[in-house]
Enzyme design. Structure first.
Site, PDB file in Angstrom:
ATOM      1  N   CYS A 112       0.681  -0.724  -0.057  1.00  0.00           N
ATOM      2  CA  CYS A 112      -0.263   0.562   0.093  1.00  0.00           C
ATOM      3  C   CYS A 112       0.720   1.273   0.210  1.00  0.00           C
ATOM      4  CB  CYS A 112      -1.031  -0.310   1.290  1.00  0.00           C
ATOM      5  SG  CYS A 112      -1.781  -1.289   1.209  1.00  0.00           S
ATOM      6  N   HIS A 235      -3.216   6.620   3.180  1.00  0.00           N
ATOM      7  CA  HIS A 235      -4.004   6.145   2.252  1.00  0.00           C
ATOM      8  C   HIS A 235      -4.996   5.488   3.257  1.00  0.00           C
ATOM      9  CE1 HIS A 235      -4.085   1.322   1.596  1.00  0.00           C
ATOM     10  NE2 HIS A 235      -3.887   1.379   2.400  1.00  0.00           N
ATOM     11  N   ASN A 265      -9.978  -0.591   0.690  1.00  0.00           N
ATOM     12  CA  ASN A 265      -8.393  -0.166   1.011  1.00  0.00           C
ATOM     13  C   ASN A 265      -8.434  -0.493  -0.464  1.00  0.00           C
ATOM     14  OD1 ASN A 265      -5.444   0.088   0.401  1.00  0.00           O
ATOM     15  ND2 ASN A 265      -5.809  -1.337   2.806  1.00  0.00           N
TER      16      ASN A 265
END
Length: 310
Positions: A112, A235, A265
């Site tokens: 990520c 994020h 996500n």
């Protein structure tokens, strides 16, 4: 001149998977997902759509937005942990499809935090004069490594792509400071063993601490203060982690990007996807000071503070 973003784009699959849909698949509830993650729905790519397909769609938009030709790209970096194949890289597939014949190409595996790793690497090539235009793509097809029977992870992830062309921008704009980091001792908390496996409690603790610390660090490296920050793009992993970062910077709610509710996500894609949305909505404006911060498997993290503008 400094290094900054001169073009951006994103791609989101059409299929929407809602919390109500997930209630039929695993032992969970819409209320449980919303209260613990902030996620309401996510996008899922169909079986025929590869990671490289999503990357291509986002990259085309970023190149058009930068008002350059593919032949002017010097380097392509694709941040992904879900490539089409172990090799060739998604970046090589993308290079051929775009017609970026002069570009070197490589993938980055930082989960990520991959888009942050890509942007910061691009800055080095541009700052030292080796390259002028670098295409950085964050793209994931996480649906293909998600265990749809694991209620702890099945509710979290979605598919998407975001892309940025980095190049020279006027002095005072672009990337002002950055931070990269890794802690391999945390690898056991988030990894892929055919399917994605995560120790949610440990990853949560790490993320809350690191996202806040990295945000403060880049602000200080740039010689600025929390009061100078106009917008935060964290994020998009979990609304509680994001809120902890916002509160650490003492920003009002309206100054933090929030797309996790719509897209879940999306790993390396989440920050560029959010940036596109915030620009289109007018939440990020010319000369705004923006902090971008991400964390991921590895464990890895990265943060950037930049003054928006070409």
């Amino acid at each position: 001149m400094n290094t900054g973003i001169i073009g951006i784009g994103r791609y989101l699959p059409e299929k929407i998977l809602t919390n109500a849909d997930l209630e039929k698949m695993v032992d969970t509830s819409d209320e449980w997902i919303r209260t613990r993650t902030g996620i309401e729905e996510r996008r899922i790519a169909n079986n025929e759509t590869n990671t490289s397909d999503m990357a291509f769609e986002a990259a085309k938009k970023a190149i058009a937005d930068a008002e350059i030709n593919p032949e002017e790209i010097d380097l392509i970096m694709v941040a992904t942990v879900t490539p089409d194949h172990p090799f060739p890289s998604v970046a090589c597939l993308l290079q051929e499809r775009l017609g970026a014949k002069k570009a070197a190409a490589m993938d980055i595996s930082a989960a990520c935090a991959g888009f942050m790793y890509g942007m910061i690497t691009a800055k080095q090539f541009i700052d030292n004069g080796a390259y002028t235009n670098v295409l950085v793509v964050g793209v994931e097809k996480l649906s293909k490594i998600t265990d749809w029977e694991d209620r702890n992870t099945a509710v979290l992830f979605g598919d998407a792509a975001g892309a940025a062309v980095l190049g020279p921008v006027p002095d005072g704009k672009g990337i002002l400071a950055f931070e990269l980091g890794a802690d391999g001792s945390g690898a056991k908390h988030l990894y892929q063993d055919e399917k994605l496996i995560m120790n949610g409690r440990e990853v949560f603790k790490f993320a809350v601490r690191q996202m806040g610390e990295s945000s403060i660090n880049v602000i200080e490296k740039a010689g600025l203060s929390k009061e100078d920050v106009d917008f935060l793009i964290p994020h998009q992993a979990n609304i509680r982690i994001m809120e902890a970062s916002r509160q650490r910077l003492e920003l009002p709610v309206e100054k933090m990007s929030k797309t996790v509710n719509k897209y879940g996500n999306t790993s390396a894609a989440s920050i560029p996807v959010s940036l596109v949305e915030d620009l289109e909505a007018g939440r990020v404006k010319e000369n705004d000071v923006v902090v971008m911060v991400g964390f991921g498997g590895g464990l890895t993290w990265g943060a950037i503070i930049m003054r928006w503008g070409k």
